[in-house]
Motif scaffolding. Structure first.
Motif, short mmCIF file in Angstrom:
data_model
loop_
_atom_site.label_atom_id
_atom_site.label_comp_id
_atom_site.label_asym_id
_atom_site.label_seq_id
_atom_site.Cartn_x
_atom_site.Cartn_y
_atom_site.Cartn_z
N MET A 199 -5.27 0.35 -3.34
CA MET A 199 -4.06 0.93 -2.76
C MET A 199 -3.99 2.38 -3.15
SD MET A 199 -2.39 -1.66 -1.52
CE MET A 199 -0.69 -1.15 -1.48
N VAL A 200 -3.45 3.17 -2.26
CA VAL A 200 -3.17 4.54 -2.64
C VAL A 200 -1.68 4.59 -2.92
CG1 VAL A 200 -3.18 6.93 -1.90
CG2 VAL A 200 -5.01 5.40 -1.19
N CYS A 201 -1.32 5.07 -4.09
CA CYS A 201 0.09 5.09 -4.47
C CYS A 201 0.55 6.53 -4.65
CB CYS A 201 0.31 4.39 -5.80
SG CYS A 201 -0.29 2.71 -5.75
N ALA A 202 1.80 6.74 -4.39
CA ALA A 202 2.36 8.05 -4.68
C ALA A 202 3.67 7.82 -5.40
CB ALA A 202 2.60 8.82 -3.39
N ARG A 203 3.94 8.67 -6.36
CA ARG A 203 5.22 8.58 -7.07
C ARG A 203 5.95 9.89 -6.90
NH1 ARG A 203 5.47 5.42 -11.92
NH2 ARG A 203 6.23 7.22 -13.06
N GLY B 137 -3.25 8.56 1.63
CA GLY B 137 -2.60 9.44 0.66
C GLY B 137 -1.46 10.19 1.30
N ALA B 138 -1.70 10.70 2.51
CA ALA B 138 -0.66 11.45 3.22
C ALA B 138 0.52 10.53 3.54
CB ALA B 138 -1.22 12.04 4.50
N LEU B 139 0.20 9.29 3.89
CA LEU B 139 1.26 8.32 4.22
C LEU B 139 2.12 8.04 3.00
CD1 LEU B 139 -0.81 5.67 6.19
CD2 LEU B 139 1.06 7.01 7.08
N ALA B 140 1.44 7.71 1.89
CA ALA B 140 2.17 7.32 0.68
C ALA B 140 2.98 8.51 0.14
CB ALA B 140 1.19 6.81 -0.37
N LEU B 141 2.34 9.65 0.15
CA LEU B 141 3.02 10.82 -0.41
C LEU B 141 4.26 11.18 0.41
CD1 LEU B 141 2.59 12.60 -2.80
CD2 LEU B 141 1.31 14.20 -1.38
N SER B 142 4.12 11.17 1.73
CA SER B 142 5.29 11.57 2.51
C SER B 142 6.38 10.51 2.42
CB SER B 142 4.93 11.89 3.96
OG SER B 142 4.37 10.77 4.54
N ALA B 143 5.97 9.23 2.29
CA ALA B 143 7.00 8.17 2.14
C ALA B 143 7.76 8.37 0.84
CB ALA B 143 6.34 6.79 2.17
N LEU C 130 18.59 17.68 -8.08
CA LEU C 130 17.44 17.04 -8.73
C LEU C 130 16.17 17.79 -8.37
CD1 LEU C 130 18.12 13.27 -7.99
CD2 LEU C 130 18.65 14.52 -10.05
N ASP C 131 15.33 18.01 -9.36
CA ASP C 131 14.03 18.61 -9.05
C ASP C 131 13.06 17.48 -8.79
OD1 ASP C 131 14.57 21.27 -9.12
OD2 ASP C 131 14.51 21.31 -11.32
N VAL C 132 12.60 17.40 -7.57
CA VAL C 132 11.72 16.28 -7.20
C VAL C 132 10.28 16.75 -7.30
CG1 VAL C 132 11.05 14.71 -5.35
CG2 VAL C 132 13.45 15.37 -5.62
N ASN C 133 9.45 16.00 -8.02
CA ASN C 133 8.03 16.30 -7.97
C ASN C 133 7.27 15.02 -7.65
OD1 ASN C 133 7.42 15.00 -10.55
ND2 ASN C 133 8.71 16.67 -11.33
N ALA C 134 6.10 15.17 -7.05
CA ALA C 134 5.39 13.99 -6.57
C ALA C 134 3.92 14.06 -6.97
CB ALA C 134 5.51 13.91 -5.06
N VAL C 135 3.36 12.90 -7.27
CA VAL C 135 1.93 12.83 -7.59
C VAL C 135 1.29 11.68 -6.82
CG1 VAL C 135 2.05 13.79 -9.91
CG2 VAL C 135 2.43 11.35 -9.58
N LEU C 136 0.00 11.81 -6.61
CA LEU C 136 -0.77 10.76 -5.92
C LEU C 136 -1.60 10.00 -6.94
CD1 LEU C 136 -2.67 11.95 -2.73
CD2 LEU C 136 -1.29 9.92 -3.02
N GLU C 137 -1.70 8.68 -6.76
CA GLU C 137 -2.53 7.89 -7.68
C GLU C 137 -3.36 6.91 -6.88
OE1 GLU C 137 0.55 5.79 -9.61
OE2 GLU C 137 1.12 7.44 -10.91
N MET C 138 -4.45 6.44 -7.42
CA MET C 138 -5.23 5.36 -6.78
C MET C 138 -5.18 4.17 -7.73
SD MET C 138 -7.07 5.40 -4.02
CE MET C 138 -8.62 4.55 -4.12
N GLU C 139 -4.98 2.99 -7.20
CA GLU C 139 -5.08 1.85 -8.10
C GLU C 139 -5.42 0.59 -7.33
OE1 GLU C 139 -0.71 0.00 -8.74
OE2 GLU C 139 -1.08 1.90 -9.75
N GLU C 140 -5.93 -0.42 -8.04
CA GLU C 140 -6.21 -1.72 -7.43
C GLU C 140 -4.92 -2.50 -7.49
OE1 GLU C 140 -9.33 -3.28 -6.47
OE2 GLU C 140 -9.98 -1.20 -6.37
N SER C 141 -4.53 -3.03 -6.34
CA SER C 141 -3.29 -3.77 -6.34
C SER C 141 -3.42 -4.88 -5.31
CB SER C 141 -2.16 -2.81 -5.98
OG SER C 141 -0.99 -3.51 -5.75
N GLY C 142 -2.55 -5.88 -5.38
CA GLY C 142 -2.68 -6.98 -4.43
C GLY C 142 -1.69 -6.86 -3.32
N ILE C 143 -2.11 -6.34 -2.17
CA ILE C 143 -1.17 -6.30 -1.05
C ILE C 143 -1.14 -7.68 -0.42
CG2 ILE C 143 -2.80 -5.44 0.69
CD1 ILE C 143 -0.42 -3.82 1.80
N GLY C 144 0.03 -8.17 -0.24
CA GLY C 144 0.19 -9.44 0.46
C GLY C 144 -0.32 -10.65 -0.30
N ASP C 145 -0.56 -10.55 -1.60
CA ASP C 145 -1.00 -11.77 -2.29
C ASP C 145 0.15 -12.36 -3.07
OD1 ASP C 145 -2.84 -10.17 -5.00
OD2 ASP C 145 -0.76 -10.03 -4.33
#
Ligand code: DC
Length: 349
Positions: free
Chosen positions: A238-242, A312-318, A334-349
């Protein structure tokens, strides 16, 4: 196959094509929930009345927000039913008057926006069959399984005629009258300025004119099972963004209020819409999830997207949009900052 693997299955199409019956049966076959979005328009049509069309945007939005929809089991072990403000939505919405009012309020962009937001919230993180007019195009553009049912107007009129006749509810209407009504509603639904009825580009179009209901259900079940669950319930990258912002006690208190809960839901909806816009620009289909949390003194919006091109673009903009929308609700800066991460995750499991 675990029921939670299917994600959202969208089913759109014109009036009288048998969508409701099919969507309900499909959901029962797969053991997942059924969301009748027409019932939501009918409920607001009845509750707000024809005067809704005369309200200004702000007033209409706040009237819409007085009604909260949920899917809750009615009886033990029973399929989840649509509730409005904690009460089951019942047969009162199945009248001609409710249908007319629904069609009237369905043209109001603000009301559509509000209902679409709740529909996305209901679909988030769960598997359901979502039935309506704009499920595949607007509400769940990233759904893995999309169907658009159609049938010749004459066939739909004939089915409707037989249905009314069997109920003794023809009230003198002829087949020609019913056909005219169906053609009028088609023109209204397809010609509407906001979210007109049309198949999503990636929808499977099923013409039900020459198939019986069981035949159509088999075609759809076959398509869902062939396409499979979201990545088979396997662990997938999964590509994650925070997106984060520091949160004071006052911010936390506002978030915990009922107004804050509505703002979180709205922010999530904005995050999905941002991801959908990016996906549309790049011509990709992919599931995105958005969640919020308070981690220590930090407010976090976290978005996850399946690892597809532009994920990445999808997750980050979301994540960014969700957090920015939340920041707009909170009076503090609020000062908003965002980062992108990659991780193994279980979608739909
Ligand atoms: O499917 P139905 O007849 O219960 O829908 C009632 C009205 O709501 C109909 O005029 C179309 C509208 N509708 C809509 O605009 N978008 C949806 N997703 C569902 C229904």
């Amino acid at each position: 196959m675990a029921a939670s693997c299917y994600g959202v299955i969208t089913m759109d199409g014109p009036a009288g094509v048998g969508k409701s019956t099919l969507a309900r049966r499909l959901a029962a076959e797969l053991g997942i929930a059924y969301l009748d979005t027409g019932a939501m328009y009918r409920t607001l049509g009845l509750r707000l009345g024809s005067g809704a069309a005369d309200l200004d945007e702000e007033r209409l939005r706040s009237r819409c927000r007085e009604y909260r929809f949920s899917l809750e089991p009615c009886a033990e072990g029973g399929a989840p039913q649509l509730f409005c403000n904690g009460e089951p939505v019942g047969s009162e919405i199945r009248t001609e008057r409710a249908g007319r009012l629904a069609s009237l309020v369905a043209r109001l962009p603000v009301l559509r926006e509000e209902l679409q937001r709740s529909q996305r919230a209901l679909g988030e993180g769960s598997s359901l069959v979502a039935e309506g007019r704009d499920m595949g195009t607007k509400v769940f553009p990233l759904a893995r399984h999309k169907f658009f049912l159609d049938a010749r107007p004459e066939v739909r009129a004939q089915r409707r005629y037989l249905e009314l006749e069997a109920k003794g509810a023809l009230n003198g209407a002829t087949l020609a009258d019913i056909l005219r009504g169906i053609e009028e509603r088609d023109a209204q639904d397809r010609g509407r300025a906001v979210d007109p009825l049309r198949p999503a580009e990636d929808a499977v179009i099923v013409d039900t004119s020459d198939l019986d209901l069981d035949g159509v259900l088999q075609v759809i079940l076959e398509a869902v099972r062939t396409r499979g669950p979201e990545e088979g319930g396997r662990k997938v990258p999964m590509v994650c963004a925070r997106a984060c912002a520091s949160a004071s006690d006052a911010v936390r208190a506002r978030i915990r209020s009922s107004e804050g809960a509505a703002a979180l839901e709205a922010a999530r909806g904005d995050g999905f819409a941002a991801a959908a816009a990016v996906a549309e620009r790049h011509g990709v289909t992919c599931a995105v999830r958005v969640a919020f949390g308070l981690e220590g003194g930090v407010l976090v919006a976290r978005a996850e997207a399946e690892n597809v091109p532009f994920a990445g673009a999808l997750a980050l903009s979301a994540a960014q949009t969700a957090m920015a929308s939340l920041a707009g609700f909170l009076s503090e800066r609020l000062d908003v900052n965002a980062v992108l991460e990659m991780e193994e995750s279980g979608i739909g499991d």
